[in-house]
Design a protein around this motif. Structure first.
Motif, mmCIF file in Angstrom:
data_model
loop_
_atom_site.group_PDB
_atom_site.id
_atom_site.type_symbol
_atom_site.label_atom_id
_atom_site.label_comp_id
_atom_site.label_asym_id
_atom_site.label_seq_id
_atom_site.Cartn_x
_atom_site.Cartn_y
_atom_site.Cartn_z
ATOM 1 N N MET A 181 0.950 -1.442 0.085
ATOM 2 C CA MET A 181 0.193 -0.075 -0.109
ATOM 3 C C MET A 181 0.919 1.360 -0.038
ATOM 4 O O MET A 181 0.309 2.524 0.075
ATOM 5 N N ILE A 182 1.934 1.299 0.177
ATOM 6 C CA ILE A 182 3.070 2.466 0.674
ATOM 7 C C ILE A 182 2.976 2.317 -0.975
ATOM 8 O O ILE A 182 3.053 3.856 -1.342
ATOM 9 N N LYS A 183 2.915 1.427 -2.157
ATOM 10 C CA LYS A 183 3.341 1.976 -3.810
ATOM 11 C C LYS A 183 2.291 2.502 -4.075
ATOM 12 O O LYS A 183 2.009 3.316 -4.994
ATOM 13 N N GLU A 184 0.904 1.647 -3.134
ATOM 14 C CA GLU A 184 -0.479 2.220 -4.162
ATOM 15 C C GLU A 184 -0.965 3.614 -3.692
ATOM 16 O O GLU A 184 -1.137 4.702 -4.453
ATOM 17 N N MET A 185 -0.169 4.126 -2.726
ATOM 18 C CA MET A 185 -0.659 5.699 -1.955
ATOM 19 C C MET A 185 0.381 6.416 -3.004
ATOM 20 O O MET A 185 -0.486 7.893 -3.012
ATOM 21 N N LEU A 186 1.410 5.374 -2.953
ATOM 22 C CA LEU A 186 2.452 7.130 -3.879
ATOM 23 C C LEU A 186 1.941 7.182 -5.442
ATOM 24 O O LEU A 186 2.118 8.438 -5.892
ATOM 25 N N MET A 187 1.648 6.171 -5.845
ATOM 26 C CA MET A 187 1.056 6.376 -6.716
ATOM 27 C C MET A 187 -0.327 7.333 -7.284
ATOM 28 O O MET A 187 -0.264 7.614 -8.346
ATOM 29 N N LEU A 188 -0.906 8.411 -6.356
ATOM 30 C CA LEU A 188 -2.031 8.465 -6.318
ATOM 31 C C LEU A 188 -1.463 10.027 -6.678
ATOM 32 O O LEU A 188 -2.348 11.267 -7.046
ATOM 33 N N TYR A 189 0.041 10.314 -6.665
ATOM 34 C CA TYR A 189 0.597 11.615 -6.749
ATOM 35 C C TYR A 189 0.988 11.254 -7.734
ATOM 36 O O TYR A 189 1.036 12.712 -9.106
ATOM 37 N N GLY A 190 0.911 11.067 -9.161
ATOM 38 C CA GLY A 190 1.040 10.602 -10.745
ATOM 39 C C GLY A 190 2.152 10.884 -11.160
ATOM 40 O O GLY A 190 3.551 10.632 -10.578
ATOM 41 N N ASN A 191 2.186 11.414 -11.888
ATOM 42 C CA ASN A 191 3.812 12.588 -12.428
ATOM 43 C C ASN A 191 3.963 13.911 -11.858
ATOM 44 O O ASN A 191 4.510 13.928 -12.071
ATOM 45 N N GLU A 192 3.577 14.069 -10.814
ATOM 46 C CA GLU A 192 3.758 14.892 -9.858
ATOM 47 C C GLU A 192 4.341 14.972 -8.564
ATOM 48 O O GLU A 192 4.747 15.617 -7.794
ATOM 49 N N VAL A 193 4.647 13.210 -8.498
ATOM 50 C CA VAL A 193 5.126 12.257 -6.875
ATOM 51 C C VAL A 193 6.804 12.885 -6.975
ATOM 52 O O VAL A 193 6.833 13.275 -5.708
ATOM 53 N N ASP A 194 7.638 13.273 -7.942
ATOM 54 C CA ASP A 194 8.521 13.878 -7.822
ATOM 55 C C ASP A 194 8.281 15.263 -6.745
ATOM 56 O O ASP A 194 9.621 16.059 -5.769
ATOM 57 N N ASN A 195 7.996 16.274 -7.356
ATOM 58 C CA ASN A 195 7.589 17.498 -6.990
ATOM 59 C C ASN A 195 7.399 17.497 -4.929
ATOM 60 O O ASN A 195 7.642 17.897 -4.609
ATOM 61 N N TRP A 196 6.497 16.433 -4.781
ATOM 62 C CA TRP A 196 5.674 16.089 -4.028
ATOM 63 C C TRP A 196 7.013 15.285 -2.936
ATOM 64 O O TRP A 196 6.638 16.026 -1.745
ATOM 65 N N PRO A 218 -2.283 13.987 -11.368
ATOM 66 C CA PRO A 218 -2.035 13.325 -9.434
ATOM 67 C C PRO A 218 -3.642 13.353 -9.009
ATOM 68 O O PRO A 218 -4.776 14.082 -9.926
ATOM 69 N N ASP A 219 -4.507 12.454 -8.326
ATOM 70 C CA ASP A 219 -5.903 12.180 -7.987
ATOM 71 C C ASP A 219 -5.643 13.113 -6.536
ATOM 72 O O ASP A 219 -6.165 12.365 -5.921
ATOM 73 N N TYR A 220 -5.508 14.440 -7.116
ATOM 74 C CA TYR A 220 -5.386 15.615 -5.606
ATOM 75 C C TYR A 220 -7.442 15.097 -4.980
ATOM 76 O O TYR A 220 -7.177 15.557 -2.902
ATOM 77 N N GLN A 221 -8.598 15.248 -5.186
ATOM 78 C CA GLN A 221 -9.265 14.862 -4.885
ATOM 79 C C GLN A 221 -9.380 13.985 -4.219
ATOM 80 O O GLN A 221 -10.133 13.919 -3.167
ATOM 81 N N PHE A 222 -8.937 12.830 -4.461
ATOM 82 C CA PHE A 222 -8.563 11.460 -3.618
ATOM 83 C C PHE A 222 -7.676 11.843 -2.489
ATOM 84 O O PHE A 222 -7.996 11.467 -1.792
ATOM 85 N N LEU A 223 -6.498 12.417 -2.752
ATOM 86 C CA LEU A 223 -6.064 12.498 -2.087
ATOM 87 C C LEU A 223 -6.990 12.945 -0.542
ATOM 88 O O LEU A 223 -5.724 12.960 0.636
ATOM 89 N N TYR A 224 -7.126 14.179 -1.355
ATOM 90 C CA TYR A 224 -7.909 14.809 0.254
ATOM 91 C C TYR A 224 -8.557 14.152 0.642
ATOM 92 O O TYR A 224 -9.051 14.380 1.656
ATOM 93 N N SER A 225 -9.519 13.809 0.195
ATOM 94 C CA SER A 225 -10.850 13.003 0.969
ATOM 95 C C SER A 225 -10.169 11.368 1.904
ATOM 96 O O SER A 225 -10.986 11.676 2.954
#
Length: 631
Positions: free
Chosen positions: A415-430, A597-604
């Motif tokens: 699930m570490i990977k699954e959660m990181l994948m929610l940041y999509g192509n912005e993960v490096d910025n995160w 990135p799926d910011y809406q889902f991350l926020y939820s």
């Protein structure tokens, strides 16, 4: 994906051939159907376990069987092959209650059947026995003291085809072609359709067949060599395409440490789990239980076995000599403590009152964890469990040290990977914001602490109720470390110490718990001198791996590794020794970085407590449907 996996296997299989590496690993119930490895142990949801002999057990397909329980409550699962007769009603009597000539059959105390011809038996006073001829004309003679009971009325029987045609019929007794018998309890045995079973001999050399649907998980043993085409120098990757996928898809962690035991490298530690970027870098102490001194040296192999880039800042080796019968255990801050005579559990229960003692009372790798399959079809469920532990407490003590072996489950690691994948192509910025400890870092830490996914809050029952008193840090998932949590128990009433945790479903595993009350001094720790550090390219990396600086040794690909060698100091006379590796670093999981990135889902997720657990169950269901075949 399979082509990439196979290419990686072939590239490094030659190194596996040179030095075999040994591992024992857990596999979930769902993974059993694709397992090809030797099964060493089966663990049931109750905490009961079955260990097999050196030959181990295998998953096999049986054409059909009679299942039930014996008169002592033990399980029977008897294949149809080898059955001579099925008896649905029997009429046993004691031999002294009938005339010998009336006896048609004797059942001996060794569970063997002797059937006489139509002339029956006669009593031999000289030998104190019953004798006669079998239906085949052979002489039979059975000592009275060896007889359990006899039949003067033939049992009622049913054919195998008749039993298959009528599921409601129950079998009382089975006679095999070798003339041994098995009796069922009053519920009787019933026909079970063809299916897969785990088959093997236990440590008492008794043949067992276990239904995979009744287990929690299995332990499998691997000795990996190049000619079996296994990946990563004897690592966790299993035989067969699907099993390789299982390991690679669900294991998200940092380096594997293998200890040389004089014959082979043995998987011994798995540090830095969850340190997924530089801002989360940490130091881990790992007890190397399999490491042995060979010609005055200690040898380690550190490997990258999954799709991630590993950044190793420093590795050190320490020894602690201590009296035999004692143990050295570290806390989360790297402080070591002597453990001499810890107090065992009085009881451990979940929120439903189920006993967990069998899981936690011994250090045996029989671990409590959720059966994720139980949650797959539930729309609403409690995303937390409540585990309560009780220990004896001396009235005069004000301090205690909780000893526990707990960590992250295999799926929790994924699930570490699954959660990181929610940041999509912005993960490096995160990542960059986390490394710089900006507000995103605080938000992330707050989310993880509230959800308790990888750090679990420990509660102590005091005079004023349950109060948070410590943190249990996750680790693993394949190897977890025993840790100490120091507790102030001065505000605890009575002679019992009560502790409680609320683990989120699917993320935590518990193997052992105890409490130490002695106030021993901290141990003297000796640093071992590193004499060699050579990577898979034969490059000397000692200046990078053996110094305190901002340099990192990178292992960017699966199959990368390096070997370390240390001087083994002379052990103190009359003392036992424990050896620990200290690892500093972090890792970055290889992610696709293609979707937005799926910011809406991350926020939820951050605004709805427990939603991450329900999301985890959904992803687990998707993973099962995608990667596992059903037999």
């Amino acid at each position: 994906m399979y082509k990439k996996i196979i290419s990686a296997l072939l590239l490094i299989s030659f190194f596996n051939y040179l030095i075999g590496c040994y591992t024992v690993e857990k596999m979930s119930k769902e993974e059993v159907y694709n397992n090809t490895e030797k099964i060493t142990e089966v663990v049931f949801p109750s905490g009961e376990s079955v260990k097999f002999n050196k030959a181990g057990a295998k998953l096999v397909y049986v054409d059909g069987m009679i299942s039930g329980r014996n008169e002592k409550g033990g399980k029977y699962q008897i294949p149809l092959e080898g059955i001579k007769e099925l008896r649905i009603k029997t009429y046993p009597v004691k031999p002294d209650e009938v005339k010998p000539e009336e006896i048609k059959e004797v059942i001996a105390i060794n569970s063997r059947s002797y059937v006489f011809d139509r002339n029956g038996a006669v009593f031999n006073e000289v030998n104190n026995s019953i004798k006669g001829k079998s239906r085949e004309g052979k002489d039979l003679e059975i000592k009275l003291e060896g007889i359990d009971y006899v039949y003067v009325t033939e049992p009622d029987t049913i054919s195998i085809s008749g039993l298959i045609a009528n599921y409601s019929v129950r079998v009382k007794q089975i006679v095999f072609f070798n003339n041994t018998v098995r009796n069922f309890d009053d519920s009787g045995g019933k026909y079970a359709e063809p299916k897969y079973v785990i088959k093997g001999m236990n440590t008492l050399n008794e043949q067992l067949q276990i239904d995979p649907e009744e287990i929690l998980y299995i332990n499998v043993e691997k000795m990996n060599y190049g000619n079996t085409c296994l990946a990563t120098l004897g690592g966790i990757v299993l035989v067969g395409g699907i099993i390789v996928l299982i390991a690679l898809a669900t294991k998200e962690s940092c380096p594997f440490i293998y200890s040389f035991d004089g014959e082979k490298y043995v998987f011994d530690a798995e540090p830095l789990g969850g340190a997924t970027t530089k801002g989360l870098q940490r130091e881990d102490y790992s007890c190397l239980e399999n490491l042995k001194e060979v010609n005055g040296k200690y040898k380690l192999r550190i490997t990258n076995e999954v799709a991630e880039t590993q950044y190793i800042n420093r590795m050190q080796l320490f020894t602690v000599d201590h009296p035999a019968g004692t143990e050295i255990i570290f806390n989360n801050d790297g402080e070591g403590f002597f453990v001499d005579n810890p107090a065992s559990l009085i009881y451990a229960t979940d929120e439903n009152g189920n006993s967990l003692n069998k899981f936690l009372e011994k250090e045996d790798d029989v671990c409590w964890q959720n059966n994720m399959k139980d949650y797959l079809n539930l729309e609403n469920f409690n995303t937390r469990q409540t585990l309560t532990f009780a220990f004896p407490k001396p009235e005069s003590t004000d301090s205690a040290k909780l000893i526990l072996d707990a960590g992250t489950t295999l799926w929790g690691s994924n699930m570490i990977k699954e959660m990181l994948m929610l940041y999509g192509n912005e993960v490096d910025n995160w990542y960059e914001k986390i490394d710089q400890k900006k507000i995103e870092y605080n938000h992330m830490m707050s989310f993880l602490q509230n959800e308790e996914l990888y750090e679990l809050k420990l509660y102590l029952k005091e005079k004023d109720g349950w109060n948070e008193k410590g943190i249990i840090q996750g680790g693993g998932p394949f190897i977890t470390e025993k840790r100490i949590v120091e507790l102030d128990v001065s505000n605890v009433e009575g002679d019992t110490l009560f502790l409680r945790v609320n683990p989120p479903v699917g993320f935590w595993s518990f193997d052992y718990m105890a409490v130490e009350y002695s106030n021993s001094n901290q141990p003297n720790i000796s640093l071992c001198k590193m004499t060699s550090a050579i990577d898979y390219k034969s490059t000397d990396i000692s200046e990078i791996i053996n110094s305190e600086n901002e340099n990192y040794y990178l292992m960017p690909e699966t199959g990368n590794y390096f070997d370390l060698e240390f001087e083994a100091p002379e052990i103190s006379k009359g003392m036992a020794r424990s050896v620990f590796a200290k690892t500093s670093g972090y890792y970055k999981i290889h992610l696709p970085k293609t979707d937005p990135p799926d910011y809406q889902f991350l926020y939820s997720l951050s605004m709805n407590p427990g939603k991450i657990v329900k999301y985890s169950v959904e992803k687990y269901k998707e993973w099962l449907n995608k990667n596992l075949t059903t037999k």
